[in-house]
Write an enzyme that holds these catalytic residues in place. Sequence first.
Site, PDB file in Angstrom:
ATOM      1  N   GLU A  81      21.213  52.425  59.627  1.00  0.00           N
ATOM      2  CA  GLU A  81      20.336  53.190  58.746  1.00  0.00           C
ATOM      3  C   GLU A  81      20.957  54.511  58.294  1.00  0.00           C
ATOM      4  OE1 GLU A  81      19.482  51.824  61.636  1.00  0.00           O
ATOM      5  OE2 GLU A  81      18.206  50.176  60.950  1.00  0.00           O
ATOM      6  N   HIS A 137       7.288  49.345  65.323  1.00  0.00           N
ATOM      7  CA  HIS A 137       7.000  48.786  64.006  1.00  0.00           C
ATOM      8  C   HIS A 137       5.733  49.379  63.387  1.00  0.00           C
ATOM      9  CE1 HIS A 137       9.827  45.885  65.636  1.00  0.00           C
ATOM     10  NE2 HIS A 137       9.938  45.317  64.453  1.00  0.00           N
TER      11      HIS A 137
END
Lengths: 371, 374
Positions: free
Chosen positions: A96, A165
């Site tokens: 990322e 999540h």
Amino acid sequence: MTAISARPTAADPSVQTPPATAESPAAATAGPAAGKQQSLTFAKALTLAMADSMAADDAVVVFGEDVGVLGGVFRITEGLNKRFGQERCFDTPLAESGIVGMAVGMAMNGMKPVVEMQFDAFAYPAFEQVVSHVAKMANRTKGKVRLPMVIRIPYAGGIGGVEHHCDSSEAYYVHTPGLTVLAPSTAVDAYLMLRDAIRSPDPVVFLEPKKLYFAKEDVDIDALRAAYESTAQATSIGRAVIAREGTDATLIAYGPSVPTALAAAEAAAAEGRSLQVIDVRSLVPFDDETVCAAVRRTGRAVVIAEAPGFASVAAEIVARVQERCFHSLAAPVRRVTGFDIPYPAPKLEQHYLPGVDRILDVVDELQWEDQ
Amino acid sequence: MNQLSTPALTQEQMLPSQQPVRLIDESGTAAVGRTYKENYPLPAEQTLLRGYAQLVTGRRINDQASALVRQGRMAVYPSSHGQEACQVAAAMCLADGDWLFPTYRDTVAVMARGVDPVQVMELLRGSWHSGYDPYEHNVATQSTPLATQLLHAVGVAHAAKLKGQDTVVVALCGDGASSEGDFHEALNFAAVFHVPVVFFVQNNEYAISVPLSQQSVAPSLAHKAIGYGMPGERVDGNDLAALLAVLGNAVQRARSGGGPSLVEAHTYRMQSHTNADDASRYRTADEVSAWEPRDPLLRLRTYLLGANLLTEADEGRIAAEAESVAKVLRDGLNADVSVDPQDLFRFVYSEPTPQLLEQAQLLGEELSREGATS
């Protein structure tokens, strides 16, 4: 990072659009009956916003993890790789910081990257790039280097997701000067705000409430697109909207909490209480004017957000409203937020998330006896 | 995927030479008899002469900047004393349209690229976080966070490739930065997307106080290249001739579509990390003095004199050039710098937010009250 490909539990398989054609994924959502009202999901509104932005500007490129052939784990980039080719929409290695850092360089060299972080908590490896460079480059260079880039982040809970999540990570971004932070709550705003974000000369963190991805609205897509393309200025950045009119108290929400606030207002109406709902939409810049004008009219306000309440966006809104509207207030401004705990496991999340009952309980406590 | 259909490199092509490439040895004579993985010819005489002048200027910049810190005209200066050959070579290997991504220790490289010396020093004199327009000479801001700029370099190169620009990017970092995650991500992204970046590691043996032995136990930092599928090379970082040859080769590879590569220069930080550091706490004076004979200026000067390429007149001219840059620095930094407090709010967003306008007004009122009472 291992990403678990979770789909919102609320997902309705019938919502799935047919595969995009080679000519136009937008055609898959626009359909043959263009010009008429049609069902549009929040997810497909995002896809459409990217496709339209890419068609309008060759500098717009989309990349991230699994966004190419797969179309993203939530299928938000579905069809873009096929329509615009490998150079415009592509997969990256699983890193990322690499994704965001490369986007910084591409933006320095004339591109407008739109990158996807697969999930809220998987954006954390990119934090240094976001805070130290994305947010600061324009200031560091006195505006010589602007970074027109968008970091899309599926965020927040309510989908039965496993750990990492479901984070509501907005406070980290709003606390970083230089970032524009947006959180739409409707399909129409998903389209308009993502287009505004891509067109912005400033970097934008774009928070997409996962639990709303498959919420549907009836939309005239051609009219929506035409309306957007006829405006030269961003209309959503820095502008809150009134999502529901009401006279007794104001509920202030954003992103995933807006439908909850609307449901609470509906329930309150049945009990004879008229609640106004403000959809903040733009966390930074924050629309003090609209929010405060609304609160001054009702004299009571409750801020609703999923994130833990301590030092949160909700806390900031309470402080701002209290500072600006003190003489118009009939009761202290209250908050209904997540608890100050790590996001819970799926079987416990209903206890964590601000719900209609918890909101109405707090509304009941707004010192109505003093009226 | 995005890769060109270039033939895969063999392991031999990716592994660095057994020894760092050296073309002029410590005694100032052209090194012969060594074989490296590639044939590196000695750069042209005029190139070496021009490089020597840049070395002298670079050393003068380092000395002058350190003096200005002692005089209180600058907040801090991380000197590249001893590493000037790396600095000069990084700038000299680039064409006009190429990009340089420097760190905070690469002031000399930034100035060698042509950026205005006083503007460069805005960072270290403390008047703004960066003082020059990166687009004027294609020099990114000097990165203080380690290795983060390597990813920006990859992005600029990636965009250049997509746009069909004939651009090569040289990205600088130190040995310590090679431990950072962004170092790994940048090299991997560059290799996967096959973009024209040369990663140039100045291994100066120390990351502030931590020696290389505690940073990495790889055979060399250049050996990391093969792990990403790109060529690595090692070079004597105090030998300008070798640096120009090796970096020139890497830049040429990148420009001709050969993809990224990693170059490790073996050099030594002769002074403390900054003026705020005390290197005697973690290394011996003997260790430092052992590097003095390897000085990059001394070595090239001896070579040029021996080859009758450097006259007394040349030396006078070169010293005068260096002194003129030092004077620019002295004059610029001795003059009081004017800062505009309202600049605090001007550049955070393309248009100041309503909140920033309120805060700008608040500060403006404070300042006008102070102005009225003083």
